[in-house]
Design an enzyme around this catalytic site. Structure first.
Site, mmCIF file in Angstrom:
data_model
loop_
_atom_site.group_PDB
_atom_site.id
_atom_site.type_symbol
_atom_site.label_atom_id
_atom_site.label_comp_id
_atom_site.label_asym_id
_atom_site.label_seq_id
_atom_site.Cartn_x
_atom_site.Cartn_y
_atom_site.Cartn_z
ATOM 1 N N ASP A 131 0.919 -1.172 -0.014
ATOM 2 C CA ASP A 131 0.041 -0.112 0.025
ATOM 3 C C ASP A 131 0.764 1.231 0.045
ATOM 4 O O ASP A 131 2.054 1.328 0.669
ATOM 5 C CB ASP A 131 -0.756 0.136 1.231
ATOM 6 C CG ASP A 131 -2.021 0.881 1.132
ATOM 7 O OD1 ASP A 131 -1.926 1.650 0.173
ATOM 8 O OD2 ASP A 131 -2.756 0.800 1.956
ATOM 9 N N ARG A 183 -11.793 2.134 8.254
ATOM 10 C CA ARG A 183 -10.484 2.572 7.923
ATOM 11 C C ARG A 183 -10.721 3.553 6.791
ATOM 12 O O ARG A 183 -10.076 3.679 5.964
ATOM 13 C CB ARG A 183 -9.645 1.362 7.094
ATOM 14 C CG ARG A 183 -8.217 1.307 7.555
ATOM 15 C CD ARG A 183 -7.832 0.232 6.707
ATOM 16 N NE ARG A 183 -6.177 0.224 6.913
ATOM 17 C CZ ARG A 183 -5.133 -0.188 5.954
ATOM 18 N NH1 ARG A 183 -5.646 -0.426 4.965
ATOM 19 N NH2 ARG A 183 -4.070 -0.125 6.405
ATOM 20 N N LYS A 209 -1.046 -8.467 -5.267
ATOM 21 C CA LYS A 209 -1.810 -8.968 -3.767
ATOM 22 C C LYS A 209 -3.002 -8.177 -3.887
ATOM 23 O O LYS A 209 -2.782 -6.557 -4.034
ATOM 24 C CB LYS A 209 -0.574 -8.352 -2.795
ATOM 25 C CG LYS A 209 -1.481 -8.480 -1.424
ATOM 26 C CD LYS A 209 -0.359 -7.974 -0.223
ATOM 27 C CE LYS A 209 -1.063 -8.090 0.937
ATOM 28 N NZ LYS A 209 -0.244 -7.427 1.996
ATOM 29 N N TRP A 210 -4.073 -8.679 -3.880
ATOM 30 C CA TRP A 210 -5.344 -8.010 -4.042
ATOM 31 C C TRP A 210 -5.902 -8.125 -2.475
ATOM 32 O O TRP A 210 -6.412 -9.016 -2.111
ATOM 33 C CB TRP A 210 -6.193 -8.865 -5.024
ATOM 34 C CG TRP A 210 -7.690 -8.432 -5.199
ATOM 35 C CD1 TRP A 210 -8.640 -7.932 -4.342
ATOM 36 C CD2 TRP A 210 -8.210 -8.024 -6.665
ATOM 37 N NE1 TRP A 210 -9.806 -7.665 -4.875
ATOM 38 C CE2 TRP A 210 -9.350 -7.590 -6.287
ATOM 39 C CE3 TRP A 210 -7.839 -8.253 -7.838
ATOM 40 C CZ2 TRP A 210 -10.313 -7.085 -7.395
ATOM 41 C CZ3 TRP A 210 -8.629 -7.776 -8.902
ATOM 42 C CH2 TRP A 210 -9.832 -7.259 -8.690
ATOM 43 N N ASP A 211 -6.417 -7.023 -2.150
ATOM 44 C CA ASP A 211 -6.691 -6.673 -0.762
ATOM 45 C C ASP A 211 -8.151 -6.172 -0.660
ATOM 46 O O ASP A 211 -8.534 -5.796 -1.588
ATOM 47 C CB ASP A 211 -5.948 -5.613 -0.034
ATOM 48 C CG ASP A 211 -5.616 -5.845 1.581
ATOM 49 O OD1 ASP A 211 -6.607 -6.620 2.014
ATOM 50 O OD2 ASP A 211 -4.865 -5.301 2.045
ATOM 51 N N ASN A 217 -10.288 -4.378 2.582
ATOM 52 C CA ASN A 217 -9.866 -3.941 3.926
ATOM 53 C C ASN A 217 -11.012 -3.850 4.835
ATOM 54 O O ASN A 217 -10.704 -3.309 5.777
ATOM 55 C CB ASN A 217 -9.088 -2.905 3.882
ATOM 56 C CG ASN A 217 -7.636 -3.517 4.240
ATOM 57 O OD1 ASN A 217 -7.146 -4.385 5.075
ATOM 58 N ND2 ASN A 217 -6.683 -3.072 3.267
ATOM 59 N N CYS A 243 -6.047 -11.353 -0.452
ATOM 60 C CA CYS A 243 -5.972 -10.779 1.013
ATOM 61 C C CYS A 243 -6.966 -9.956 1.354
ATOM 62 O O CYS A 243 -7.763 -9.300 0.517
ATOM 63 C CB CYS A 243 -4.789 -9.900 0.995
ATOM 64 S SG CYS A 243 -4.518 -8.830 2.558
ATOM 65 N N ASP A 302 -2.889 -10.502 9.374
ATOM 66 C CA ASP A 302 -1.920 -9.418 9.505
ATOM 67 C C ASP A 302 -1.010 -9.841 10.716
ATOM 68 O O ASP A 302 -0.052 -8.806 11.140
ATOM 69 C CB ASP A 302 -2.516 -8.135 9.854
ATOM 70 C CG ASP A 302 -3.143 -7.515 8.231
ATOM 71 O OD1 ASP A 302 -2.660 -8.042 7.492
ATOM 72 O OD2 ASP A 302 -4.135 -6.655 8.368
HETATM 73 C C1 GLA Z 1 -4.203 -4.850 4.910
HETATM 74 C C2 GLA Z 1 -3.225 -6.262 4.561
HETATM 75 C C3 GLA Z 1 -1.978 -5.762 4.961
HETATM 76 C C4 GLA Z 1 -1.434 -4.523 4.258
HETATM 77 C C5 GLA Z 1 -2.474 -3.326 4.724
HETATM 78 C C6 GLA Z 1 -2.061 -2.267 3.543
HETATM 79 O O1 GLA Z 1 -4.190 -4.783 6.299
HETATM 80 O O2 GLA Z 1 -3.655 -7.220 5.309
HETATM 81 O O3 GLA Z 1 -0.859 -6.883 4.731
HETATM 82 O O4 GLA Z 1 -1.420 -4.627 2.961
HETATM 83 O O5 GLA Z 1 -3.856 -3.727 4.367
HETATM 84 O O6 GLA Z 1 -3.029 -1.088 3.843
#
Ligand code: GLA
Length: 723
Positions: free
Chosen positions: A357, A433, A466-468, A470, A516, A538
């Site tokens: 990020d 967030r 890496k596809w997140d 959150n 993710c 995390d």
């Molecule tokens: C999430 C992911 C982390 C990281 C953060 C970045 O929490 O699990 O590994 O990539 O976002 O904001």
């Protein structure tokens, strides 16, 4: 093709689905309903399985409380969890499904699929029940296709993937094992004895969730106290392939005890308009039976993922040792700093360098920038390519983090398209967030996400994404849609997410994908059918990780389980400084290894040690990533945890032992390896303070190993190699 579907009664139709060790039997009742008859150990002859009506007789009572229907549809006397519930256009809500016809197909990877079609006895509705049989893994993958064959609409109010029926018990109780947790403590193993009523594990969050995971296992608690263990005992288990709202409901009744597990897309806040000619396809629900305990259940699921489920393009490749800069720099991503880290990472033997990020838009913190996927010009004045090229020159692949389904209100995208997020009129848009969720049910939103990712991947030499995701979905409103489609959003979101990833994979086949969701919030078989690996949590504390990883391994293959050697202390404010680098590495080496430390703080000595450990991992990752997992000692139950991997040919094995604490100078407990060739002789390396020696597999499994660990937070890596 293996003959797995046997017909043994022509008039009274009956299907016996057999795998190497199990059988699953269905049949028709006199009135044409499809009933479940048997799920368990494979028996010598078809006639050995319960015949029509026999099963009912064996239960002594005809219970209306739990159906024998293979795919119970709401109607008549059904009071337990229905797989299917509909409203027809004339207001009728009662379903009566009867057998229509069947066919057999050869599915993906040459696996046989039985399709049994049921139809309502009056209304124009059909259901195709699919059974894909995976003989070597003793698994059956089930899903349903529901079709409107009429001229008028109908609404689906529940459309689950499958129901699994357990054998009735005269004595003893069922015990449910499931995985739950929260952010930073995902996939914790939980066990509970079932009593009458319904136990539901589920997500209503719009994603798989950290709180619950779509996996179940049921074993039997006998009156004498025996129950299934890692190695022995009957276990019925399953895992669902869906990354959105899901549920697994277990209904239980007594006298005699019966249990029934129904699962699929959560019917909470769900409704799906099926217009004439349309069909609805449920996600797959994989189930299996074993008499060899939870360990075998997991190994069967792992093999299924390795050999059939994971995207084929990269399934046979090793997961690369990666470095991810998130814990080192968080949002402070610049070309210069990334390059410093990349140079260090390359010296350690890292194969894939991932920028996390903070590289895009005005993303200097988590309050802005999500949605604006341009390379930040202050952080990367020369653009992204010089860094990518340098990473490649250092001999590593280049990866990058994205969170395409999200937007910060403080972003150009949101300012331009405030209606693109989930929302209800006159209601607040709840932030988590500081971000909102884009409504992927809207075709233009999904198209926008696909377009920028496609052009991003086309423009830059990116090897890994890496596809997140959150935050959960809240206020799941889609005001612009016709009312009858508004509750489709949760499902449409996941469909669009899958579709985008599938299309991007097809267009950019070399790219490797990691899923993710704020840690391990998207660990499920639906994600693993489209992503090569998964970020599990995390929480990178190596001790906590043992427990998180144990739970993850109940259902998911170690190859998919990304584990980083973390900073000291980690960004999660857990002080790991006291823990030896070797211990941290060993904890992460039980899955696919990654590093997340601020490598610029490493001393030369630490660099040398880390490089040795990375190199060691590369010598044994074929066993960890492709082999069979044995959970020898649980981190939940004692001071010592041990986990073992055995190559499929039994020639090589590696045992990781972790001693959390030592009391009163007592020697660490012995560990008993499993899965070895009893007649073979194995060379043992890695016992603290001992020279390598050779011992028979039988002795290793019966007499065990003394790791010689002492003190607190010690670890050993013991290699066993057939001589
Ligand atoms: C999430 C992911 C982390 C990281 C953060 C970045 O929490 O699990 O590994 O990539 O976002 O904001």
């Amino acid at each position: 093709m293996v003959q797995v579907v046997q017909f043994f009664e022509a008039k009274e139709k009956c299907w016996v689905l057999t795998t190497d060790r199990t059988a699953y039997v269905l049949g028709l009742t006199a009135n044409g309903r499809l009933e479940h008859r048997y799920w368990g150990e494979r028996l010598p002859r078809p006639a050995d399985y319960p015949g029509p009506g026999e099963r009912k007789a064996s239960y002594a009572v005809e219970s209306q409380m739990l159906p024998f229907d293979e795919y119970p549809a709401w109607g008549g006397f059904l009071y337990k969890e229905p797989c299917l519930k509909v409203t027809f256009a004339d207001g009728v809500r009662d379903l009566a499904l009867v057998y229509s016809h069947q066919r057999q197909e050869i599915g993906q990877e040459g696996l046989p699929v039985l399709v049994i079609t049921l139809k309502d006895n009056y209304y124009p509705l059909e259901v195709d029940l699919h059974y894909k049989v995976v003989p070597q893994c003793d698994l059956i993958q089930r899903w349903a296709v529901i079709r409107n064959t009429g001229q008028e609409w109908l609404d689906l109010e529940a459309a689950l993937s499958a129901a699994w029926q357990l054998p009735s018990l005269r004595d003893g109780s069922y015990r449910l094992t499931h995985l739950s947790g929260r952010w930073n403590s995902e996939t914790q193993v939980r066990q509970t004895v079932l009593t009458d009523g319904r136990k539901t594990v589920e997500s209503r969050q719009g994603l798989t969730s950290a709180e619950a995971n779509p996996f179940f296992a049921i074993d039997i608690l006998a009156p004498d106290g025996t129950r299934a263990s890692e190695e022995v005992g009957q276990v019925w288990f399953g895992a669902l392939g869906w990354s959105g709202n899901w549920k697994i409901a277990v209904d239980h009744v007594s006298d005699p005890a019966r249990a029934y597990v129904a699962g699929g897309i959560n019917d909470f806040d769900f409704r799906w308009r099926l217009n004439p000619g349309e069909e609805f396809v449920t996600p797959p629900f994989v189930g299996g039976y074993t008499a060899q305990g939870f360990g075998q259940a997991s190994r069967n699921l792992h093999l299924y993922q390795l050999d059939y489920l994971l995207p084929r393009s990269h399934a046979k490749q090793f997961r690369q040792v990666l470095y991810n800069s998130w814990e080192a720099v968080t949002f402070d991503v610049t070309e210069e700093k990334q390059l410093q880290l990349a140079e260090r990472a390359a010296r350690l033997g890292v194969e894939l360098f991932v920028v996390d990020d903070g590289w895009f838009g005005q993303r200097h913190h988590d309050r802005a920038g999500l949605g604006d996927w341009y390379v930040n010009p202050e952080k990367f004045p020369r653009g992204l390519d010089p860094l990518i090229d340098q990473v490649h020159e250092l001999g590593m692949n280049f990866g990058i983090w994205v969170e395409p389904e999200m937007v910060n209100p403080d972003s150009d995208l949101y300012r331009m398209h405030p209606d693109w997020v989930y929302h209800f009129p006159h209601r607040s848009r709840s932030e988590r967030r500081n971000q909102l969720v884009l409504n992927l049910a809207r075709a233009e939103v999904a198209a926008h996400i696909y377009a920028w990712l496609d052009s991003f991947l086309s423009k830059h030499k990116i090897d890994f994404i890496k596809w997140d995701f959150n935050r959960p979905i809240a206020e799941a409103g889609w005001p612009a849609a016709p009312l009858e489609h508004q509750r489709e959003v949760y499902v449409r979101h996941v469909q669009a997410f899958y579709d985008i990833v599938e299309q991007l994979r097809a267009r950019h086949p070399a790219v490797v994908w990691e899923v993710c969701a704020g840690g391990g919030g998207r660990a499920d078989l639906g994600a693993l059918a489209r992503f090569d690996q998964c970020w599990v949590s995390d929480n990178t504390d190596p001790f906590d990780r043992l427990q998180i990883q144990e739970g993850y391994s109940m259902a998911y293959a170690p190859k998919t389980m990304m584990a980083w050697v973390s900073s000291s202390p980690t960004s999660q404010h857990i002080n790991n400084e006291a823990l030896h680098l070797r211990y941290r590495f060993h904890s992460a080496m039980t899955g696919s290894l990654g590093l997340g430390e601020d490598l610029t703080r490493y001393t030369e000595e630490q660099i040398a040690e880390a490089a040795t450990l990375v190199a060691e991992y590369k010598t044994l990752r074929h066993i960890v990533q492709e082999g069979l997992l044995y959970r020898l000692n649980s981190p939940r139950t004692g001071d010592l945890a041990a986990v073992q991997y055995v190559s499929r040919d039994q020639r090589e094995s590696v045992v990781f032992v972790f001693l959390h604490s030592q009391h009163y100078w007592q020697a660490a407990p012995r560990v008993y390896p499993r899965g070895l060739d009893p007649a073979g002789y194995y060379r043992i390396e890695g016992i603290i303070g001992e020279e390598a020696k050779t011992v028979s597999g039988q002795s290793l499994m019966r007499v065990g190993l003394q790791s010689n660990l002492d003190g607190h937070f010690g670890s050993a890596l013991i290699k066993l190699t057939l001589g």
